[in-house]
Design a protein around this motif. Sequence first.
Motif, short mmCIF file in Angstrom:
data_model
loop_
_atom_site.label_atom_id
_atom_site.label_comp_id
_atom_site.label_asym_id
_atom_site.label_seq_id
_atom_site.Cartn_x
_atom_site.Cartn_y
_atom_site.Cartn_z
N ALA A 217 -64.24 18.73 21.23
CA ALA A 217 -64.27 18.86 19.77
C ALA A 217 -63.37 19.98 19.27
O ALA A 217 -63.09 20.05 18.07
N PHE A 218 -62.89 20.84 20.16
CA PHE A 218 -62.20 22.07 19.75
C PHE A 218 -60.75 21.89 19.27
O PHE A 218 -60.30 22.61 18.37
N PRO A 219 -59.95 20.98 19.84
CA PRO A 219 -58.51 20.94 19.52
C PRO A 219 -58.15 20.95 18.04
O PRO A 219 -57.20 21.66 17.65
N PRO A 220 -58.85 20.23 17.14
CA PRO A 220 -58.44 20.26 15.73
C PRO A 220 -58.57 21.65 15.09
O PRO A 220 -57.98 21.90 14.03
N TYR A 221 -59.29 22.55 15.75
CA TYR A 221 -59.55 23.87 15.16
C TYR A 221 -58.85 25.00 15.93
O TYR A 221 -59.07 26.17 15.63
N ILE A 222 -58.03 24.65 16.89
CA ILE A 222 -57.43 25.66 17.76
C ILE A 222 -56.59 26.66 16.98
O ILE A 222 -56.50 27.85 17.34
N ASP A 223 -55.95 26.25 15.88
CA ASP A 223 -55.09 27.15 15.11
C ASP A 223 -55.81 27.81 13.93
O ASP A 223 -55.17 28.44 13.09
N LEU A 224 -57.12 27.71 13.90
CA LEU A 224 -57.88 28.26 12.78
C LEU A 224 -57.63 29.75 12.55
O LEU A 224 -57.50 30.18 11.39
N PRO A 225 -57.55 30.60 13.59
CA PRO A 225 -57.30 32.03 13.32
C PRO A 225 -56.02 32.29 12.54
O PRO A 225 -55.94 33.27 11.79
N LYS A 226 -55.02 31.45 12.69
CA LYS A 226 -53.78 31.63 11.94
C LYS A 226 -54.00 31.42 10.44
O LYS A 226 -53.22 31.93 9.62
N ARG A 227 -55.03 30.67 10.10
CA ARG A 227 -55.31 30.37 8.71
C ARG A 227 -56.27 31.36 8.07
O ARG A 227 -56.25 31.54 6.85
N VAL A 228 -57.15 31.97 8.87
CA VAL A 228 -58.18 32.85 8.28
C VAL A 228 -58.08 34.29 8.74
O VAL A 228 -58.83 35.15 8.28
N GLY A 229 -57.18 34.58 9.66
CA GLY A 229 -57.05 35.94 10.17
C GLY A 229 -57.81 36.14 11.47
O GLY A 229 -58.51 35.25 11.96
N SER A 230 -57.66 37.33 12.01
CA SER A 230 -58.25 37.65 13.33
C SER A 230 -59.72 38.04 13.17
O SER A 230 -60.10 39.19 13.43
N ILE A 231 -60.54 37.10 12.76
CA ILE A 231 -61.95 37.39 12.50
C ILE A 231 -62.89 36.53 13.32
O ILE A 231 -64.10 36.56 13.13
N LEU A 232 -62.34 35.78 14.29
CA LEU A 232 -63.12 34.80 15.04
C LEU A 232 -63.24 35.21 16.50
O LEU A 232 -62.24 35.50 17.15
N GLU A 233 -64.46 35.21 17.00
CA GLU A 233 -64.71 35.62 18.38
C GLU A 233 -65.55 34.57 19.10
O GLU A 233 -66.55 34.10 18.57
N LEU A 234 -65.14 34.24 20.30
CA LEU A 234 -65.87 33.31 21.15
C LEU A 234 -66.44 34.05 22.35
O LEU A 234 -65.67 34.60 23.15
N ALA A 235 -67.76 34.08 22.46
CA ALA A 235 -68.39 34.56 23.68
C ALA A 235 -68.61 33.31 24.53
O ALA A 235 -69.60 32.59 24.37
N VAL A 236 -67.66 33.04 25.41
CA VAL A 236 -67.58 31.71 26.02
C VAL A 236 -67.61 31.80 27.54
O VAL A 236 -67.03 32.71 28.14
N SER A 237 -68.30 30.84 28.15
CA SER A 237 -68.34 30.75 29.61
C SER A 237 -67.86 29.38 30.03
O SER A 237 -67.78 28.45 29.23
N GLY A 238 -67.54 29.26 31.31
CA GLY A 238 -67.07 27.99 31.84
C GLY A 238 -65.75 28.17 32.55
O GLY A 238 -64.81 28.76 31.99
N GLY A 239 -65.68 27.67 33.77
CA GLY A 239 -64.49 27.89 34.58
C GLY A 239 -63.23 27.26 34.04
O GLY A 239 -62.13 27.68 34.37
N ASN A 240 -63.37 26.23 33.20
CA ASN A 240 -62.21 25.56 32.66
C ASN A 240 -61.80 26.07 31.28
O ASN A 240 -60.93 25.48 30.63
N THR A 241 -62.40 27.14 30.83
CA THR A 241 -62.07 27.69 29.51
C THR A 241 -60.60 28.13 29.48
O THR A 241 -60.16 28.93 30.31
N PRO A 242 -59.81 27.63 28.52
CA PRO A 242 -58.40 28.03 28.43
C PRO A 242 -58.26 29.38 27.74
O PRO A 242 -57.72 29.49 26.63
N THR A 243 -58.71 30.42 28.41
CA THR A 243 -58.81 31.75 27.81
C THR A 243 -57.47 32.24 27.26
O THR A 243 -57.41 32.75 26.13
N GLU A 244 -56.43 32.11 28.04
CA GLU A 244 -55.12 32.62 27.59
C GLU A 244 -54.61 31.85 26.38
O GLU A 244 -54.06 32.44 25.44
N GLN A 245 -54.79 30.54 26.37
CA GLN A 245 -54.34 29.75 25.23
C GLN A 245 -55.11 30.13 23.97
O GLN A 245 -54.52 30.28 22.89
#
Length: 371
Positions: A217-245
Amino acid sequence: MRGPLGGMSWHPLQYLMGLANLGHDVYFIEDSDDYPSCYDPTRGYMDIDPTYGLKYAASIFEQVGLGDRWAYYDAHTSSWLGGCADRIKEICTTADLLLNLDGVNPLRPWLLQIPARALVEGDSVFTQIRHLTDAYAYEQARQHTTFFSCAENIGQSKCTVPDDGFPWQPTRQPIVLDTWSVKPLTDAAAKFTTVMQWESYPAREYKGIRYGLKADAFPPYIDLPKRVGSILELAVSGGNTPTEQLATKGWRVREPPTRSPWTYQEYIQQSKAEFSITKDAFAVTWSGLFSERSACYLASGRPVVIQDTGFSNWLPTGAGAIAFSNLEEAIAGIEAVNSRYEFHCQAARAIAQEYFDARHILPPLLEAAMK
């Protein structure tokens, strides 16, 4: 015991504490099941050793006043452990009701003797598909006497959660409001946060339809920080998490604060609000599911901006809880919270009080389960 993490602990604790506060005689029983299912976060490993989980459980139950009200059956050693391990036979033979949360416990003989056995599921779609494709899971479910789903739209015409043949009744995650105090936000740089797993388990396909996870479900929202600023944080787990992207796209990424229920709770209370994507399966089926995590944000007086699963059918949205179905609606929701923050904070707590208070949720659940 098998999943000794703070976020996961709040789910059963809300039921236990809520029922105890209502004057019921409650006990928590967990089963190892017959496969390696004990997670140790210090080792990052899953095996059959419950040592970490038992220490974790003993500490948590003691802190919430239920130190002698829990037990763990280790099928690998055929032994009972925990605060009430020596009283299990009496507890099960005199119990009126079993609440099997998410079907985690197999129904051993001591549980089957309890006359009313309610299955309460909060992982809709995946639960139903499992019953439709796994004969053992279906037989385990069939041994319950009532069935409750947190997919509140289940059974309605627009809801397409696969029909597994069980008579699911809608329910809602209870929140013990007294344990979720509203604290003022003191950090001007506080973020919109969420706690999530990128992939909890594999996506499922049933009758040609793919039911995905948050990763889907995430891809349509991947660029959201560019639209609202650096105010979004993910406390995320999972070995396949694309952390660098994610970091490149402007998301702040960190490890989940789930070592205890209290670190998880503190993280929510120190957040400005929640912004969250839901599992793809919950949204595409219009399930109506609203997560226990988001309800905890509301109870803490923190607004939530979350992808609509159909919960807008039964929960008022626009103040405190803002639903979105696309990128533009997500942006508008974040901007709305920022523009009238105190208004949305007050509305968030009010929604929690009206829609998620354990004192309102649990009595009708018990009444229906005991019929």
